[in-house]
Write a protein that holds these residues in place. Structure first.
Motif, PDB file in Angstrom:
ATOM      1  N   LYS A 193      -8.326 -17.456  -5.251  1.00 19.89           N
ATOM      2  CA  LYS A 193      -6.856 -17.825  -5.810  1.00 19.89           C
ATOM      3  C   LYS A 193      -6.367 -16.677  -7.026  1.00 19.89           C
ATOM      4  CE  LYS A 193      -7.371 -22.598  -6.368  1.00 19.89           C
ATOM      5  NZ  LYS A 193      -7.760 -24.073  -7.307  1.00 19.89           N
ATOM      6  N   SER A 224       4.106 -30.382 -14.308  1.00 24.81           N
ATOM      7  CA  SER A 224       4.127 -29.024 -14.080  1.00 24.81           C
ATOM      8  C   SER A 224       3.218 -28.092 -14.209  1.00 24.81           C
ATOM      9  CB  SER A 224       5.343 -28.322 -13.368  1.00 24.81           C
ATOM     10  OG  SER A 224       5.536 -28.134 -14.540  1.00 24.81           O
ATOM     11  N   ALA A 227      -0.304 -29.068 -13.958  1.00 31.15           N
ATOM     12  CA  ALA A 227      -1.223 -29.217 -12.755  1.00 31.15           C
ATOM     13  C   ALA A 227      -1.285 -27.442 -12.437  1.00 31.15           C
ATOM     14  CB  ALA A 227       0.412 -29.591 -11.885  1.00 31.15           C
ATOM     15  N   TYR A 228      -0.920 -26.793 -13.034  1.00 35.57           N
ATOM     16  CA  TYR A 228      -0.686 -25.391 -13.053  1.00 35.57           C
ATOM     17  C   TYR A 228      -2.119 -25.123 -13.760  1.00 35.57           C
ATOM     18  CZ  TYR A 228       3.778 -24.522 -10.520  1.00 35.57           C
ATOM     19  OH  TYR A 228       5.405 -24.658 -10.029  1.00 35.57           O
ATOM     20  N   HIS A 230      -4.484 -27.116 -13.782  1.00 37.71           N
ATOM     21  CA  HIS A 230      -5.944 -27.073 -13.678  1.00 37.71           C
ATOM     22  C   HIS A 230      -6.346 -26.715 -12.240  1.00 37.71           C
ATOM     23  CE1 HIS A 230      -8.135 -29.896 -10.286  1.00 37.71           C
ATOM     24  NE2 HIS A 230      -8.738 -30.106 -11.377  1.00 37.71           N
ATOM     25  N   ASP A 231      -5.415 -26.402 -11.221  1.00 35.80           N
ATOM     26  CA  ASP A 231      -4.849 -25.635  -9.795  1.00 35.80           C
ATOM     27  C   ASP A 231      -4.790 -24.368 -10.016  1.00 35.80           C
ATOM     28  OD1 ASP A 231      -5.307 -28.373  -9.147  1.00 35.80           O
ATOM     29  OD2 ASP A 231      -3.199 -27.912  -8.924  1.00 35.80           O
ATOM     30  N   GLN A 232      -4.404 -23.443 -10.921  1.00 33.54           N
ATOM     31  CA  GLN A 232      -4.135 -22.070 -10.815  1.00 33.54           C
ATOM     32  C   GLN A 232      -4.682 -21.360 -11.910  1.00 33.54           C
ATOM     33  OE1 GLN A 232      -0.358 -21.957 -10.450  1.00 33.54           O
ATOM     34  NE2 GLN A 232      -0.441 -21.366  -7.869  1.00 33.54           N
ATOM     35  N   SER A 235      -8.832 -20.958 -13.055  1.00 36.37           N
ATOM     36  CA  SER A 235      -9.470 -21.116 -12.059  1.00 36.37           C
ATOM     37  C   SER A 235      -8.913 -18.603 -12.359  1.00 36.37           C
ATOM     38  CB  SER A 235      -9.197 -20.749 -10.754  1.00 36.37           C
ATOM     39  OG  SER A 235      -7.379 -20.895 -10.494  1.00 36.37           O
ATOM     40  N   ASN A 241     -14.163 -21.505  -8.554  1.00 35.19           N
ATOM     41  CA  ASN A 241     -13.694 -22.623  -7.699  1.00 35.19           C
ATOM     42  C   ASN A 241     -12.832 -23.869  -8.534  1.00 35.19           C
ATOM     43  OD1 ASN A 241     -12.248 -24.114  -6.162  1.00 35.19           O
ATOM     44  ND2 ASN A 241     -11.735 -22.166  -4.781  1.00 35.19           N
ATOM     45  N   LEU A 242     -12.122 -24.267  -9.302  1.00 35.02           N
ATOM     46  CA  LEU A 242     -12.413 -25.736  -9.652  1.00 35.02           C
ATOM     47  C   LEU A 242     -12.560 -26.401  -8.794  1.00 35.02           C
ATOM     48  CD1 LEU A 242      -9.017 -25.011 -11.911  1.00 35.02           C
ATOM     49  CD2 LEU A 242     -10.815 -25.227 -12.710  1.00 35.02           C
ATOM     50  N   LYS A 243     -12.260 -26.395  -7.781  1.00 35.12           N
ATOM     51  CA  LYS A 243     -12.922 -27.594  -6.998  1.00 35.12           C
ATOM     52  C   LYS A 243     -14.208 -28.176  -7.429  1.00 35.12           C
ATOM     53  CE  LYS A 243      -9.243 -27.589  -3.796  1.00 35.12           C
ATOM     54  NZ  LYS A 243      -8.540 -26.848  -2.411  1.00 35.12           N
ATOM     55  N   GLN A 246     -14.526 -30.069 -11.392  1.00 33.77           N
ATOM     56  CA  GLN A 246     -13.496 -30.735 -11.550  1.00 33.77           C
ATOM     57  C   GLN A 246     -14.637 -32.190 -12.259  1.00 33.77           C
ATOM     58  OE1 GLN A 246     -12.219 -32.953  -8.143  1.00 33.77           O
ATOM     59  NE2 GLN A 246     -10.491 -31.485  -8.043  1.00 33.77           N
TER      60      GLN A 246
END
Length: 302
Positions: A193, A224, A227-228, A230-232, A235, A241-243, A246
């Motif tokens: 990422k 949005s 979400a950004y 959390h996902d980007q 990280s 890695n966020l996954k 969590q």
């Protein structure tokens, strides 16, 4: 253009009472003449997508699919030239391109006896001339060209706009003589990422150190942006890695740095209350900063 939460809510409330059509977009511009047209268009698209996501499931039940398909067959039997699918989509408050996808899938399933692949469906939506039925091909085409928020044409436009702003940001960095690594260079180095640009030498913006810059050719609303984050964005800040982390989101900032603090540019504006993570390493702007302080400038001042 930055909006207060109250200003944004007023726009969103207005959009909740109009049909998602180009005529409604004109009404939106008339209702809020002081707001940037590009900002209003981005909000219009985002609010419509939220609505579609909320109602998506009910349009994909077996009963709904069969009803839409039979209404399509009945409509084109009466008048094959009429915009049957487009009018049906507007009647049930569903995106025309998504209605076209439902009916096309049902048609192909009946013709082939099996469920068509997503690859085939996407190819036919991009190029309706591939559809083995001329009437349906025309109906699908009408839906895609009249859908202002979904479909292959909209996807191409969004991709082009996103790329255009990344190129613009690259040119601004070069103009400022800032050395950087672009996303494609970082991915070649094995990063999973990555932001759009990593500054090889950090700069300061409004008193905050910036290691990376992310370009977003959209309006930053709460949905949005979260979400950004959390996902980007988080990280980018961390090397984990966020996954994998969590359940430890509250502890993210205690982890080892990945790229460090950075800047996100929402070119079409954002809700100003969302710019609340500056001290934690994420700065929001609606344009390229004009007050960049480089190491060279700092040394010259001393």
């Amino acid at each position: 253009m930055k909006l207060s939460k109250a200003q944004y809510d007023e726009i969103a409330q207005f959009l909740g009472h109009v049909q998602p059509t180009r005529q409604s977009l004109r009404k939106l511009k008339e209702r809020f003449p002081s707001q940037s047209q590009s900002t209003l268009l981005s909000i219009f698209s985002q609010e419509y997508q939220k609505q579609i996501k909320r109602t998506h499931a009910k349009h994909h039940t077996a009963e709904a699919i069969e009803t839409y398909y039979q209404r399509y067959l009945s409509g084109v039997m009466k008048n094959a030239a009429a915009p049957v699918l487009l009018e049906l989509a507007n009647e049930v408050d569903f995106a025309p391109s998504l209605m076209a996808r439902i009916v096309l899938e049902r048609f192909l399933q009946e013709q082939e006896g099996t469920i068509p692949s997503k690859t085939l469906i996407n190819s036919m939506l991009r190029d309706p001339s591939q559809i083995p039925d001329g009437v349906l091909a025309n109906q699908v085409y009408q839906c895609t060209v009249n859908d202002c928020c979904y479909g292959p044409l909209v996807d191409c436009i969004k991709h082009a706009i996103g790329h255009e702003h990344e190129v613009l940001l690259r040119e601004m960095l070069l103009e400022k003589n800032l050395s950087f690594l672009a996303e494609e260079q970082l991915r070649a180095k094995g990063y999973d990422k990555t932001p759009d640009f990593i500054l090889e030498v950090p700069v300061a913006v409004e008193g905050h150190i910036i290691h990376w810059i992310e370009s977003k050719a959209s309006f930053g609303d709460e949905c949005s942006h979260q979400a950004y984050l959390h996902d980007q964005f988080w990280s980018y800040w961390n090397r984990f890695n966020l996954k994998r982390s969590q359940k430890h989101l509250s502890c993210l900032l205690d982890l080892v740095q990945r790229f460090g603090p950075g800047l996100v540019i929402y070119w079409y504006g954002f809700i100003e209350e969302l710019d609340c993570h500056r001290e934690r390493g994420i700065l929001l702007k609606d344009c390229f900063p004009t007050d960049i302080v480089t190491l060279r400038h700092s040394m010259a001042q001393h």
